[in-house]
Design an enzyme around this catalytic site. Structure first.
Site, PDB file in Angstrom:
ATOM      1  N   HIS A  70      -5.928  15.328 -31.690  1.00 36.30           N
ATOM      2  CA  HIS A  70      -4.599  15.729 -31.594  1.00 36.30           C
ATOM      3  C   HIS A  70      -4.077  15.821 -33.086  1.00 36.30           C
ATOM      4  O   HIS A  70      -4.499  15.104 -33.938  1.00 36.30           O
ATOM      5  CB  HIS A  70      -3.582  14.807 -30.869  1.00 36.30           C
ATOM      6  CG  HIS A  70      -3.792  14.765 -29.484  1.00 36.30           C
ATOM      7  ND1 HIS A  70      -2.595  14.351 -28.617  1.00 36.30           N
ATOM      8  CD2 HIS A  70      -4.738  14.721 -28.646  1.00 36.30           C
ATOM      9  CE1 HIS A  70      -2.994  14.263 -27.364  1.00 36.30           C
ATOM     10  NE2 HIS A  70      -4.441  14.336 -27.443  1.00 36.30           N
ATOM     11  N   THR A  93       2.392  12.577 -25.386  1.00 36.60           N
ATOM     12  CA  THR A  93       2.287  11.112 -25.481  1.00 36.60           C
ATOM     13  C   THR A  93       1.894  10.650 -23.832  1.00 36.60           C
ATOM     14  O   THR A  93       2.285  11.371 -23.034  1.00 36.60           O
ATOM     15  CB  THR A  93       3.771  10.496 -25.736  1.00 36.60           C
ATOM     16  OG1 THR A  93       4.028  10.843 -27.072  1.00 36.60           O
ATOM     17  CG2 THR A  93       3.710   8.997 -25.437  1.00 36.60           C
ATOM     18  N   HIS A  94       1.017  10.063 -23.682  1.00 35.87           N
ATOM     19  CA  HIS A  94       0.426   9.434 -22.331  1.00 35.87           C
ATOM     20  C   HIS A  94       1.269   8.224 -22.085  1.00 35.87           C
ATOM     21  O   HIS A  94       1.751   7.359 -22.759  1.00 35.87           O
ATOM     22  CB  HIS A  94      -0.773   9.367 -22.250  1.00 35.87           C
ATOM     23  CG  HIS A  94      -1.804  10.591 -22.214  1.00 35.87           C
ATOM     24  ND1 HIS A  94      -2.332  10.821 -23.661  1.00 35.87           N
ATOM     25  CD2 HIS A  94      -2.118  11.470 -21.546  1.00 35.87           C
ATOM     26  CE1 HIS A  94      -2.906  12.052 -23.578  1.00 35.87           C
ATOM     27  NE2 HIS A  94      -2.976  12.241 -22.292  1.00 35.87           N
ATOM     28  N   GLU A 193     -10.239   6.669 -12.310  1.00 37.59           N
ATOM     29  CA  GLU A 193     -10.340   6.079 -10.832  1.00 37.59           C
ATOM     30  C   GLU A 193     -11.763   5.607 -10.547  1.00 37.59           C
ATOM     31  O   GLU A 193     -12.662   6.157 -10.822  1.00 37.59           O
ATOM     32  CB  GLU A 193     -10.221   7.445  -9.987  1.00 37.59           C
ATOM     33  CG  GLU A 193      -8.542   7.984 -10.227  1.00 37.59           C
ATOM     34  CD  GLU A 193      -8.826   8.779 -11.786  1.00 37.59           C
ATOM     35  OE1 GLU A 193      -7.757   8.647 -12.552  1.00 37.59           O
ATOM     36  OE2 GLU A 193      -9.554   9.378 -11.866  1.00 37.59           O
ATOM     37  N   ASN A 235     -14.589  17.321 -16.363  1.00 32.09           N
ATOM     38  CA  ASN A 235     -15.750  16.274 -15.617  1.00 32.09           C
ATOM     39  C   ASN A 235     -15.335  16.418 -14.031  1.00 32.09           C
ATOM     40  O   ASN A 235     -14.410  16.478 -13.587  1.00 32.09           O
ATOM     41  CB  ASN A 235     -15.616  15.049 -16.290  1.00 32.09           C
ATOM     42  CG  ASN A 235     -14.253  14.151 -15.986  1.00 32.09           C
ATOM     43  OD1 ASN A 235     -13.342  14.604 -16.543  1.00 32.09           O
ATOM     44  ND2 ASN A 235     -14.051  13.481 -14.871  1.00 32.09           N
TER      45      ASN A 235
HETATM   46  N1  LIG Z   1      -7.422  10.132 -14.171  1.00 34.38           N
HETATM   47  C1  LIG Z   1      -8.329  11.085 -14.838  1.00 34.38           C
HETATM   48  N2  LIG Z   1      -8.060  11.700 -15.961  1.00 34.38           N
HETATM   49  C2  LIG Z   1      -8.886  12.325 -16.644  1.00 34.38           C
HETATM   50  N3  LIG Z   1      -8.663  13.065 -17.614  1.00 34.38           N
HETATM   51  C3  LIG Z   1      -9.853  13.459 -18.115  1.00 34.38           C
HETATM   52  I1  LIG Z   1     -10.357  14.665 -19.537  1.00 34.38           I
HETATM   53  N4  LIG Z   1     -10.752  13.298 -16.813  1.00 34.38           N
HETATM   54  C4  LIG Z   1     -10.043  12.491 -16.038  1.00 34.38           C
HETATM   55  C5  LIG Z   1     -10.565  11.578 -14.977  1.00 34.38           C
HETATM   56  O1  LIG Z   1     -11.721  12.072 -14.196  1.00 34.38           O
HETATM   57  N5  LIG Z   1      -9.479  11.020 -14.277  1.00 34.38           N
END
Ligand SMILES: Nc1nc2[nH]c(I)nc2c(=O)[nH]1
Length: 271
Positions: A70, A93-94, A193, A235
């Site tokens: 970022h 922000t996460h 997950e 992904n």
């Molecule tokens: N929860 C979750 N967040 C993500 N962010 C990304 I870039 N890939 C993923 C994912 O596979 N799962």
């Protein structure tokens, strides 16, 4: 300012932040704000001329903490020759950063205070549909907020019908008719997950799994902003493919899709 201090009014901090942005960019109003997630970073370049940049560290309620990939600067961009201005944030922000929920949605509240009527929320995510190769952008039709959190404080029973504004999704599909739509599931993270959680998300009707966006969208609706959400599948979610997730794969898929994502956002913002 400590956004998380209960005696602090987060909307007051957003108004201060908007004042600093107006002063530093010379624009007393911005029209559309963009939060750029993984794989969306380059989008700002194609939207128009960057007229000013402001360090996040200089704006009340934002943090300088550079997150990998970022930039710590927000940009005020002229949208073509429309006379409209885009405010493109350099970082997000996460929840998993542990700073509380208020900082997660501060950029959205600040955008509203700066005069924006629309916020575009982008992210990188895992895909539950094998047809969506890594590098595929997907419009968010609705979300499942599994974070267990909310940015709304107090008895403010906000309606979330059509939270992801149908008109904006229509514009996006006019720009790129090949765009699919899906339901985004927000997990708190930062861990990915488990395959069982991915199966659960699918059973619940989810198509995309991520760690952002839904709380920002709720905060946007609370202040009456239109919302366009777009995920970049970087992904296949855990268990969907037989290979374990690698963060490198995520980053490289984001890079590869950068051009298409930038053109898509520029096309939408320019409408
Ligand atoms: N929860 C979750 N967040 C993500 N962010 C990304 I870039 N890939 C993923 C994912 O596979 N799962």
């Amino acid at each position: 300012i400590d956004l998380n201090d209960p005696t602090t009014d987060p909307f007051e901090v957003a108004r201060h932040a908007a004042g600093v942005i107006a002063e530093r960019t010379g624009a007393d109003r911005h029209d559309i704000a963009l939060v750029l997630g993984s794989g969306w970073r380059e989008a700002g370049e194609l939207i128009g001329e960057t007229l000013a940049t402001v360090d996040h560290a200089d704006v009340p309620g934002f943090h300088a903490g550079a997150v990998a990939g970022h930039s710590g600067t927000m940009r005020s961009i002229a949208i073509g020759d429309t006379g409209r201005r885009a405010l493109v944030y350099g970082t997000r922000t996460h929840v998993y950063e542990g700073r509380g929920v208020r900082p997660v949605v501060h950029a959205v509240r600040t955008a509203h205070a700066a005069g924006c009527t629309t916020v575009v929320l982008t992210n990188g995510c895992g895909g539950l549909n094998p047809a969506w190769e890594p590098g595929t952008p997907v419009l968010i039709r609705d979300h499942l907020n599994l974070s267990g959190l909310s940015p709304i404080e107090g008895a403010d029973f906000v309606d979330l019908t059509d939270l992801y504004t149908p008109r904006l999704r229509q514009v996006a599909r006019e720009v790129d008719p090949s765009l699919d739509e899906g339901v985004y599931v927000q997990f708190r993270g930062p861990q990915y997950e488990t395959p069982a959680e991915v199966r659960m998300a699918k059973i619940l009707g989810g198509d995309l799994v991520g760690m952002s966006t839904s709380l920002e969208a709720i905060a946007a609706r609370q202040v009456g902003l239109d919302v366009l959400g777009i995920s970049l599948v970087t992904n296949l979610a855990a268990g969907i493919s037989d290979r374990p997730l690698s963060h490198e794969e995520v980053l490289e898929a984001g890079q590869a899709a950068a051009g298409r994502c930038a053109r898509l956002l520029a096309g939408i913002v320019g409408r």
